[in-house]
Design a protein around this motif. Structure first.
Motif, PDB file in Angstrom:
ATOM      1  N   ASN A 110      -5.959  -0.685   6.631  1.00  0.00           N
ATOM      2  CA  ASN A 110      -5.797   0.452   7.216  1.00  0.00           C
ATOM      3  C   ASN A 110      -6.431   1.675   6.485  1.00  0.00           C
ATOM      4  O   ASN A 110      -6.892   2.633   7.265  1.00  0.00           O
ATOM      5  CB  ASN A 110      -4.342   0.886   7.512  1.00  0.00           C
ATOM      6  CG  ASN A 110      -3.555  -0.291   8.232  1.00  0.00           C
ATOM      7  OD1 ASN A 110      -3.928  -0.480   9.322  1.00  0.00           O
ATOM      8  ND2 ASN A 110      -2.428  -0.690   7.791  1.00  0.00           N
ATOM      9  N   CYS A 111      -6.318   1.730   5.223  1.00  0.00           N
ATOM     10  CA  CYS A 111      -6.699   2.642   4.653  1.00  0.00           C
ATOM     11  C   CYS A 111      -7.902   2.752   3.421  1.00  0.00           C
ATOM     12  O   CYS A 111      -8.197   3.431   2.576  1.00  0.00           O
ATOM     13  CB  CYS A 111      -5.641   3.288   3.771  1.00  0.00           C
ATOM     14  SG  CYS A 111      -3.841   2.808   4.083  1.00  0.00           S
ATOM     15  N   PHE A 167       0.171   4.287   0.800  1.00  0.00           N
ATOM     16  CA  PHE A 167      -0.277   5.010   2.034  1.00  0.00           C
ATOM     17  C   PHE A 167       0.445   4.496   3.369  1.00  0.00           C
ATOM     18  O   PHE A 167       0.944   5.024   4.115  1.00  0.00           O
ATOM     19  CB  PHE A 167      -1.780   5.258   2.057  1.00  0.00           C
ATOM     20  CG  PHE A 167      -2.021   6.254   3.189  1.00  0.00           C
ATOM     21  CD1 PHE A 167      -1.355   7.498   3.060  1.00  0.00           C
ATOM     22  CD2 PHE A 167      -2.819   5.963   4.216  1.00  0.00           C
ATOM     23  CE1 PHE A 167      -1.850   8.679   3.783  1.00  0.00           C
ATOM     24  CE2 PHE A 167      -3.181   7.065   5.165  1.00  0.00           C
ATOM     25  CZ  PHE A 167      -2.470   8.434   4.891  1.00  0.00           C
ATOM     26  N   CYS A 168       0.138   3.100   3.637  1.00  0.00           N
ATOM     27  CA  CYS A 168       0.713   2.625   4.835  1.00  0.00           C
ATOM     28  C   CYS A 168       1.656   1.610   4.508  1.00  0.00           C
ATOM     29  O   CYS A 168       2.196   1.271   5.782  1.00  0.00           O
ATOM     30  CB  CYS A 168      -0.618   2.142   5.740  1.00  0.00           C
ATOM     31  SG  CYS A 168      -1.277   0.617   5.097  1.00  0.00           S
ATOM     32  N   CYS A 182      -7.370  -2.135   1.723  1.00  0.00           N
ATOM     33  CA  CYS A 182      -6.216  -2.000   2.660  1.00  0.00           C
ATOM     34  C   CYS A 182      -6.908  -2.174   4.014  1.00  0.00           C
ATOM     35  O   CYS A 182      -7.918  -1.211   4.157  1.00  0.00           O
ATOM     36  CB  CYS A 182      -5.357  -0.868   2.412  1.00  0.00           C
ATOM     37  SG  CYS A 182      -4.164  -0.704   3.360  1.00  0.00           S
ATOM     38  N   LEU A 217      -8.781   5.053   0.542  1.00  0.00           N
ATOM     39  CA  LEU A 217      -8.437   4.599  -0.831  1.00  0.00           C
ATOM     40  C   LEU A 217      -9.506   3.917  -1.592  1.00  0.00           C
ATOM     41  O   LEU A 217      -9.322   3.720  -2.841  1.00  0.00           O
ATOM     42  CB  LEU A 217      -7.090   3.799  -0.767  1.00  0.00           C
ATOM     43  CG  LEU A 217      -6.053   4.582   0.121  1.00  0.00           C
ATOM     44  CD1 LEU A 217      -4.770   3.792  -0.117  1.00  0.00           C
ATOM     45  CD2 LEU A 217      -5.538   5.662  -0.416  1.00  0.00           C
ATOM     46  N   CYS A 248       0.800  -1.041   0.044  1.00  0.00           N
ATOM     47  CA  CYS A 248      -0.042  -0.026  -0.087  1.00  0.00           C
ATOM     48  C   CYS A 248       0.684   1.311   0.025  1.00  0.00           C
ATOM     49  O   CYS A 248       1.857   1.265   0.639  1.00  0.00           O
ATOM     50  CB  CYS A 248      -0.927   0.157   1.300  1.00  0.00           C
ATOM     51  SG  CYS A 248      -1.969   1.594   1.417  1.00  0.00           S
TER      52      CYS A 248
HETATM   53 ZN   LIG Z   1      -2.927   1.287   3.432  1.00  0.00          ZN
END
Ligand SMILES: [Zn+2]
Length: 120
Positions: free
Chosen positions: A36-37, A19-20, A34, A41, A17
């Protein structure tokens, strides 16, 4: 173990990912987004978003099992993220549209691309 949870070839189709830096297979990102995101996203059932928001080009991988006192978590600033495998460096950047969207929500995007520092 069920077939779904075991990638056929662990070395192929893995993506991180942007972003994370969470690492999963392309299929897992497409199926679950994802962990987390996803709320930012929107990768679930969206192959284009998976291509845009993850990268197959990443370096190093660490498994984070305990987010509370893991030095890895502190180092990678992923203390609040889910347990799993994370890349140390991810090559690539989120699309400008996604970055704008994050900014609008007050979220700062720090590119995970460590290698880029060497080129500038
Ligand atoms: Zn992520």
């Amino acid at each position: 173990m069920s077939l779904e949870t075991v990638p056929k070839d662990p070395n192929r189709n893995l993506r991180a990912c942007l972003f994370c830096s969470l690492v999963k297979t392309f299929d897992q990102f497409e199926l679950d987004g994802c962990d987390n995101c996803e709320e930012h996203l929107h990768m679930k059932n969206n192959r284009d978003a998976v291509y845009d928001c993850t990268s197959a080009n990443f370096d190093g991988m660490v498994a984070m099992m305990s987010s509370e006192d893991s030095w890895v978590a502190k180092w990678q600033r992923i203390g609040r993220f889910v347990k799993g495998c994370y890349a140390l460096s991810v090559t690539g950047r989120l699309p400008p549209g996604v970055v704008r969207e994050l900014k609008r929500k007050g979220i700062m995007y720090r590119p995970r691309d460590v290698s880029q520092k060497l080129m500038t």
